[in-house]
Design an enzyme around this catalytic site. Structure first.
Site, mmCIF file in Angstrom:
data_model
loop_
_atom_site.group_PDB
_atom_site.id
_atom_site.type_symbol
_atom_site.label_atom_id
_atom_site.label_comp_id
_atom_site.label_asym_id
_atom_site.label_seq_id
_atom_site.Cartn_x
_atom_site.Cartn_y
_atom_site.Cartn_z
ATOM 1 N N PRO A 2 59.486 63.929 -20.415
ATOM 2 C CG PRO A 2 58.833 65.878 -21.626
ATOM 3 C CD PRO A 2 58.255 64.634 -20.720
ATOM 4 C CD GLU A 3 63.706 62.034 -16.038
ATOM 5 O OE1 GLU A 3 64.785 62.247 -15.422
ATOM 6 O OE2 GLU A 3 63.207 60.782 -15.990
ATOM 7 C CE LYS A 58 61.683 67.554 -14.686
ATOM 8 N NZ LYS A 58 60.666 66.633 -14.083
ATOM 9 N NE ARG A 239 57.317 59.280 -10.584
ATOM 10 C CZ ARG A 239 57.902 59.875 -11.678
ATOM 11 N NH1 ARG A 239 58.033 61.037 -11.436
ATOM 12 N NH2 ARG A 239 57.885 59.495 -13.000
#
Ligand SMILES: [Zn+2]
Length: 254
Positions: A2-3, A58, A239
């Site tokens: 989830p972002e 978030k 990342r």
């Protein structure tokens, strides 16, 4: 994972239960509900009514009527909010509320990395990436020697940007992910903020960060959906990162 867009959609789910009285709380998962003991969240929220939902990055939180306790929910790596659905199998509902009208709200999470908390503290969290103003964006993002993408992913700088949204916003703004954040011009920072907001709005509307224009092309043989050049790939900010070396040059255009 989830972002910001997924968290915003979760907040919209929470809005469906506002005004309903809570009659039961399942807080038995001591890991998801840490540091609270079993029954602590149940004692705080049974009999309360949720009245207003909020989101920063978030992080989600919900106020209760009459200045009652505040419930904080975080989706972790794979969580979601389900409303008025049958309980999930295998205890995947890590935390749930039942309402007087027979409905329920559940924090569903196969991986058990979500959180439910009382009275959250967000002092370590930066302003929301979709709401942050131009001046704050310039001063927060546009400083330091860290790669631009790492700066975007730092939740203390701005909140809500994850790996996919960062790649999408940088591609839309035509900025290389490895450029030192402090080396950007004000015009470039303003453009990045504009494209980040546009990418976020689009993802909320279309159902999540996976709907971004470059996302389907983030693979080893992927090509830029704008110019057709092969995408570059490297690890930036810990990342896996994809970008177009033509549209997103390492050096600023002069
Ligand atoms: Zn390109």
């Amino acid at each position: 994972m989830p972002e910001l867009p997924e968290a915003e959609r979760a907040r919209q789910q929470i809005d469906r239960v506002l005004g309903r009285e809570i009659v039961a709380v399942d807080d038995a998962d001591t890991y998801v509900c840490r540091p609270h003991a079993p029954g602590e969240l149940a004692a705080a929220f049974t009999g309360q009514t949720l009245v207003e939902s909020h989101r920063r990055g978030k992080f989600l939180w919900v106020e209760t009527a009459g200045d009652g306790p505040v419930l904080s929910l975080h989706l972790g790596m794979a969580g979601r909010i389900d409303v008025d659905r049958a309980p999930a199998p295998r205890n995947w509902d890590r935390f749930s509320l039942e309402f007087a009208d027979g409905g329920r709200l559940a924090l569903r999470d196969k991986r058990r990395l979500s959180r439910a908390l009382l009275e959250p503290d967000f002092t370590h969290v930066g302003p929301d990436a979709a709401e942050v103003g131009r001046a704050a964006f310039r001063s927060r993002v546009g400083r330091g020697t860290a790669p631009l993408k790492a700066r975007l992913l730092d939740q203390g700088v701005i909140a809500g940007v994850g790996n996919l949204l960062a790649d999408e916003a940088l591609w839309r703004a035509r900025l290389a992910p490895k450029r030192p954040a402090g080396g950007l011009s004000e015009e470039e920072l303003d453009r990045l903020r504009r494209e980040l907001r546009a990418a976020t709005r689009s993802a909320i509307r279309r159902g999540g960060v996976h709907t971004g224009e470059i996302i389907a092309h983030r693979r080893r043989d992927g090509h830029c959906p704008r110019c057709g050049h092969a995408l570059a790939r490297d690890t930036v900010g810990s990342r896996t990162t994809y970008w177009c070396p033509v549209d997103q040059p390492e050096l600023a255009a002069t």
